[in-house]
Design a protein around this motif. Structure first.
Motif, short mmCIF file in Angstrom:
data_model
loop_
_atom_site.label_atom_id
_atom_site.label_comp_id
_atom_site.label_asym_id
_atom_site.label_seq_id
_atom_site.Cartn_x
_atom_site.Cartn_y
_atom_site.Cartn_z
N ALA A 106 18.74 5.37 11.10
CA ALA A 106 17.66 4.40 11.29
C ALA A 106 18.14 3.23 12.14
CB ALA A 106 17.15 3.91 9.94
N GLY A 107 19.37 2.76 11.87
CA GLY A 107 19.92 1.67 12.66
C GLY A 107 20.09 2.06 14.12
N THR A 108 20.49 3.32 14.36
CA THR A 108 20.63 3.80 15.73
C THR A 108 19.29 3.81 16.44
OG1 THR A 108 22.54 5.18 15.13
CG2 THR A 108 21.34 5.77 17.14
N VAL A 109 18.25 4.31 15.76
CA VAL A 109 16.91 4.32 16.35
C VAL A 109 16.43 2.89 16.62
CG1 VAL A 109 14.48 4.89 15.91
CG2 VAL A 109 16.28 6.52 15.32
N PHE A 110 16.72 1.98 15.69
CA PHE A 110 16.30 0.59 15.86
C PHE A 110 16.97 -0.03 17.08
CE2 PHE A 110 16.70 -3.96 15.21
CZ PHE A 110 15.42 -4.32 14.82
N PHE A 111 18.29 0.08 17.17
CA PHE A 111 19.00 -0.49 18.31
C PHE A 111 18.58 0.19 19.61
CE2 PHE A 111 22.44 -2.39 15.54
CZ PHE A 111 22.24 -3.69 15.97
N GLY A 112 18.39 1.52 19.56
CA GLY A 112 17.93 2.23 20.75
C GLY A 112 16.58 1.71 21.22
N SER A 113 15.70 1.40 20.28
CA SER A 113 14.39 0.85 20.62
C SER A 113 14.52 -0.53 21.25
CB SER A 113 13.52 0.76 19.35
OG SER A 113 13.36 2.03 18.76
N ILE A 114 15.47 -1.33 20.75
CA ILE A 114 15.70 -2.65 21.34
C ILE A 114 16.22 -2.51 22.76
CG2 ILE A 114 17.03 -4.79 21.15
CD1 ILE A 114 14.85 -4.52 19.04
N PHE A 115 17.12 -1.55 22.98
CA PHE A 115 17.63 -1.31 24.34
C PHE A 115 16.48 -0.97 25.29
CE2 PHE A 115 22.05 -0.63 22.76
CZ PHE A 115 22.72 -1.35 23.74
N VAL A 116 15.61 -0.05 24.87
CA VAL A 116 14.52 0.40 25.74
C VAL A 116 13.52 -0.73 25.98
CG1 VAL A 116 12.56 1.98 25.92
CG2 VAL A 116 14.77 2.82 25.11
N ALA A 117 13.14 -1.42 24.90
CA ALA A 117 12.14 -2.49 25.04
C ALA A 117 12.65 -3.62 25.93
CB ALA A 117 11.77 -3.04 23.66
N SER A 118 13.92 -4.00 25.77
CA SER A 118 14.45 -5.09 26.59
C SER A 118 14.62 -4.66 28.04
CB SER A 118 15.78 -5.59 26.01
OG SER A 118 16.74 -4.55 25.97
N ALA A 119 14.99 -3.40 28.27
CA ALA A 119 15.13 -2.91 29.64
C ALA A 119 13.79 -2.85 30.35
CB ALA A 119 15.78 -1.53 29.64
N THR A 120 12.71 -2.64 29.59
CA THR A 120 11.37 -2.54 30.17
C THR A 120 10.96 -3.84 30.85
OG1 THR A 120 10.77 -0.91 28.49
CG2 THR A 120 8.97 -1.98 29.63
N LEU A 121 11.57 -4.95 30.45
CA LEU A 121 11.25 -6.23 31.08
C LEU A 121 11.47 -6.19 32.59
CD1 LEU A 121 12.85 -8.77 28.55
CD2 LEU A 121 10.41 -8.39 28.94
N ALA A 122 12.34 -5.29 33.05
CA ALA A 122 12.66 -5.21 34.47
C ALA A 122 11.46 -4.84 35.32
CB ALA A 122 13.79 -4.21 34.70
#
Length: 273
Positions: A160-176
């Motif tokens: 679950a923690g991996t999915v959570f951090f992975g989601s943060i990576f994707v969401a923050s990268a989307t700002l680009a």
């Protein structure tokens, strides 16, 4: 009459990308071995930092060193695995800036898996392995009263923690897609989140804890699962079942990240180059 060539499905395309990355990164064996060793350093530093704090205090935020190390282990294992799997999505800024995103979008493959497999950092395997080792050692040292429920939780919580951090990576990268130079903002939530989850949330206070621990959900990566594993009551007064809420929080984060990514892809405009 010549036989028709069978169409290749998307799964074969993704597998070809993965094989190409593995061959290219492993072709220089000495360099790859050095990368494997050097990549452990960041996680080692995180662990050592917490241990140094316990050289000057026996209790940190209401927890002793063995209890705190369970949180460190959950955080390190989750973040390192997510960084291995999706951390390179940060390169989307380069693809947007240079127009290489055009080539990604015209291929008959989904853009997100392409971007993840085009530069999969296999050198980070050592960091993920070390994070798992820290968690195993911390759990052994904590003398946990193992029950069937806790066995399930110790398997589910890192995922679950991996999915959570992975989601943060994707969401923050989307700002680009809206703001190309958004790297530091994204790092505040990815690497900043890793640092935040390495300590009991009780060491933070006021609006900072309210926003990061519960508003953004970082408390469910390590703090609350650790409480459930240790059989500890929450000093902040939340009920015990909250320690089992990590999969639900991770699921919500994944849904939010997927929605942000789809919106970013729709917003993207070709450079025309």
């Amino acid at each position: 009459m010549a036989e028709r060539e069978q169409p290749v499905g998307p799964g074969a395309g993704y597998l070809a990308l993965l094989r190409g990355q593995a061959r290219s990164q492993a072709s220089y064996r000495a360099s790859f071995a050095v990368d494997l060793v050097s990549n452990v350093g960041a996680t080692v530093f995180d662990v050592v930092t917490v241990l140094v704090l316990f050289q000057v205090t026996r209790i940190l935020g209401g927890f002793d060193v063995r209890e705190a190390m369970v949180m460190v282990g959950l955080s390190a294992c989750s973040f390192a695995t997510a960084d291995l799997a999706v951390g390179n999505i940060e390169r989307v800024r380069h693809y947007v800036r240079t127009g290489l995103m055009d080539a990604v979008l015209v291929r008959p493959l989904r853009p997100l898996p392409q971007l993840l497999l085009m530069d999969l950092p296999l050198r980070k395997l050592s960091r993920a392995a070390f994070g798992l080792a820290v968690l195993v050692v911390a759990l052994a040292a904590a003398d946990i009263d193992w029950t069937p429920g806790r066995v399930v939780l110790v398997l589910v919580a890192p995922l679950a923690g991996t999915v959570f951090f992975g989601s943060i990576f994707v969401a923050s990268a989307t700002l680009a897609f809206w703001w190309i130079d958004s790297g530091e903002v994204g790092n505040a939530f990815t690497y900043g989140g890793r640092d935040f989850t390495s300590y009991p949330v009780t060491v933070y206070g006021g609006w900072f804890r309210a926003i990061f621990a519960y508003g953004l959900g970082f408390a469910f990566v390590a703090y609350h699962p650790a409480l459930a594993l240790l059989g500890r009551a929450d000093p902040l007064g939340l009920p015990g079942w909250v320690g089992w809420a990590a999969p639900g929080v991770a699921g919500l984060a994944a849904v939010g990240a997927a929605a942000a990514w789809r919106s970013g892809i729709r917003h993207y405009r070709s450079t025309g180059s």
